[in-house]
Motif scaffolding. Structure first.
Motif, short mmCIF file in Angstrom:
data_model
loop_
_atom_site.label_atom_id
_atom_site.label_comp_id
_atom_site.label_asym_id
_atom_site.label_seq_id
_atom_site.Cartn_x
_atom_site.Cartn_y
_atom_site.Cartn_z
N MET A 12 -12.98 -24.46 65.93
CA MET A 12 -13.73 -22.62 65.74
C MET A 12 -11.82 -22.79 65.46
SD MET A 12 -14.50 -21.63 69.31
CE MET A 12 -14.00 -19.90 68.93
N ALA A 13 -10.72 -23.60 65.82
CA ALA A 13 -9.18 -22.80 64.46
C ALA A 13 -9.95 -23.31 62.81
CB ALA A 13 -8.66 -23.88 65.42
N GLN A 14 -10.17 -24.29 63.11
CA GLN A 14 -10.15 -24.90 61.89
C GLN A 14 -11.11 -23.87 61.14
OE1 GLN A 14 -11.53 -29.35 62.26
NE2 GLN A 14 -9.71 -30.18 62.02
N LYS A 15 -12.29 -24.18 61.58
CA LYS A 15 -12.96 -22.61 60.97
C LYS A 15 -12.72 -21.60 60.83
CE LYS A 15 -17.24 -20.12 60.78
NZ LYS A 15 -17.22 -19.73 60.01
N MET A 16 -11.25 -21.01 61.46
CA MET A 16 -11.42 -20.10 61.23
C MET A 16 -9.89 -19.77 60.06
SD MET A 16 -9.03 -17.06 63.68
CE MET A 16 -10.38 -16.81 64.67
N GLN A 17 -9.49 -21.50 60.03
CA GLN A 17 -8.14 -21.27 59.13
C GLN A 17 -8.48 -20.69 57.52
OE1 GLN A 17 -6.25 -24.93 59.68
NE2 GLN A 17 -4.12 -24.48 58.87
N ALA A 18 -10.27 -21.58 57.20
CA ALA A 18 -10.44 -22.51 56.42
C ALA A 18 -11.05 -20.47 55.91
CB ALA A 18 -11.99 -23.44 56.21
N ASP A 19 -11.46 -19.93 56.32
CA ASP A 19 -11.93 -18.85 56.70
C ASP A 19 -11.07 -17.46 55.73
OD1 ASP A 19 -14.84 -19.42 56.96
OD2 ASP A 19 -15.22 -18.03 58.93
N MET A 20 -9.47 -18.04 56.60
CA MET A 20 -8.99 -16.55 56.80
C MET A 20 -8.61 -17.41 55.27
SD MET A 20 -6.46 -16.82 60.08
CE MET A 20 -5.58 -15.82 59.12
N ALA A 21 -8.51 -18.13 54.36
CA ALA A 21 -7.87 -19.01 53.30
C ALA A 21 -9.13 -18.34 52.53
CB ALA A 21 -7.89 -20.49 53.22
N ALA A 22 -9.88 -18.07 52.39
CA ALA A 22 -11.45 -17.70 51.65
C ALA A 22 -10.83 -16.32 51.56
CB ALA A 22 -12.31 -18.24 51.97
N ALA A 23 -10.45 -15.23 52.44
CA ALA A 23 -10.42 -13.97 52.61
C ALA A 23 -8.92 -14.04 51.86
CB ALA A 23 -9.81 -13.73 53.69
N GLN A 24 -7.42 -14.72 52.03
CA GLN A 24 -6.22 -14.17 51.32
C GLN A 24 -6.87 -15.18 49.68
OE1 GLN A 24 -3.70 -17.30 53.27
NE2 GLN A 24 -3.51 -15.93 54.49
N GLU A 25 -7.50 -16.24 49.50
CA GLU A 25 -7.63 -16.02 47.23
C GLU A 25 -8.80 -14.78 47.24
OE1 GLU A 25 -10.70 -18.99 45.33
OE2 GLU A 25 -9.26 -19.56 47.02
N ALA A 26 -9.55 -14.22 48.15
CA ALA A 26 -10.89 -13.15 47.92
C ALA A 26 -9.81 -11.71 46.88
CB ALA A 26 -12.19 -12.96 48.87
N LEU A 27 -8.67 -11.49 48.62
CA LEU A 27 -7.65 -10.73 48.41
C LEU A 27 -6.92 -10.66 46.57
CD1 LEU A 27 -6.24 -10.19 51.70
CD2 LEU A 27 -7.34 -9.00 50.82
N ALA A 28 -6.64 -11.80 46.66
CA ALA A 28 -5.97 -11.62 45.13
C ALA A 28 -6.79 -11.17 44.07
CB ALA A 28 -5.89 -12.99 44.86
N SER A 29 -8.62 -11.27 44.05
CA SER A 29 -9.21 -9.99 43.07
C SER A 29 -9.20 -9.05 43.52
CB SER A 29 -10.02 -11.28 42.98
OG SER A 29 -10.95 -11.28 43.97
N GLU A 30 -9.64 -8.35 44.55
CA GLU A 30 -9.49 -7.26 45.03
C GLU A 30 -7.78 -6.41 44.34
OE1 GLU A 30 -11.76 -6.07 47.98
OE2 GLU A 30 -11.01 -8.65 48.83
N GLU A 31 -8.37 -5.14 43.51
CA GLU A 31 -7.43 -4.21 43.58
C GLU A 31 -7.30 -3.09 44.47
OE1 GLU A 31 -7.49 -3.97 38.80
OE2 GLU A 31 -6.92 -5.79 38.86
N VAL A 32 -6.23 -1.98 44.20
CA VAL A 32 -5.78 -0.98 44.79
C VAL A 32 -5.51 -0.01 43.57
CG1 VAL A 32 -6.80 -1.49 47.02
CG2 VAL A 32 -4.62 -1.48 46.37
N GLU A 33 -5.87 0.98 43.66
CA GLU A 33 -5.35 2.31 42.75
C GLU A 33 -4.65 3.46 44.13
OE1 GLU A 33 -6.90 2.67 38.94
OE2 GLU A 33 -6.91 4.97 39.63
N ALA A 34 -3.67 3.69 43.04
CA ALA A 34 -3.08 4.96 43.71
C ALA A 34 -2.53 5.55 42.49
CB ALA A 34 -1.80 4.61 45.08
N SER A 35 -1.75 6.79 43.02
CA SER A 35 -1.27 7.65 41.35
C SER A 35 0.02 8.82 42.23
CB SER A 35 -2.45 8.44 40.80
OG SER A 35 -3.68 9.67 42.00
N ALA A 36 0.32 9.21 41.82
CA ALA A 36 1.55 10.19 42.45
C ALA A 36 1.43 11.94 40.79
CB ALA A 36 2.75 9.65 42.79
N GLY A 37 2.07 12.13 41.09
CA GLY A 37 2.33 13.47 41.02
C GLY A 37 0.99 14.18 39.58
N GLY A 38 0.59 14.19 40.54
CA GLY A 38 -0.73 14.33 40.35
C GLY A 38 -1.67 13.77 39.59
N GLY A 39 -1.42 12.26 39.73
CA GLY A 39 -2.73 10.98 38.26
C GLY A 39 -1.68 11.00 37.78
#
Length: 114
Positions: A12-39
């Motif tokens: 279970m720990a190995q699977k969770m570790q592999a799942d976490m590594a995959a999630a971290q890799e996926a985070l590298a390709s996800e983007e968020v955007e923020a703005s200030a000063g009315g854009g």
């Protein structure tokens, strides 16, 4: 008191570790955007906190008030970082099932080697 099945727990720990590594890799390709000063200032950042772009509207550039532009950039970057951290917490929480600590590994007492 029944003994825990250590082989099952290790799997279970190995699977969770592999799942976490995959999630971290996926985070590298996800983007968020923020703005200030009315854009006027926009920041794009990945889920693993890599700033990808900073866009500044030319109307935001006032040589007489550089401090305001600096403040807008700072506000946009901080907002983007907060959004990326929330995204990461959501993604990692889904993998770890809500276990405590950053990324969910802290509640396992180092069992996952994280």
């Amino acid at each position: 008191m029944p003994q825990p099945n250590l082989n099952q727990l290790a799997k279970m720990a190995q699977k969770m570790q592999a799942d976490m590594a995959a999630a971290q890799e996926a985070l590298a390709s996800e983007e968020v955007e923020a703005s200030a000063g009315g854009g006027m200032v926009t920041v794009k950042i990945t889920g693993d906190l890599q700033i990808k772009a900073i866009t500044i509207d030319p109307d935001a550039v006032d040589p007489e008030d550089v401090e305001m532009l600096q403040d807008m950039i700072l506000a946009a970057v901080n907002q983007a970082v907060n959004q990326a951290q929330e995204l990461a917490a959501t993604r990692m929480g889904a993998v770890t099932g809500g276990l405590g600590g950053p990324g969910g590994a802290g509640g396992l007492g180092g069992l996952l080697g994280m």
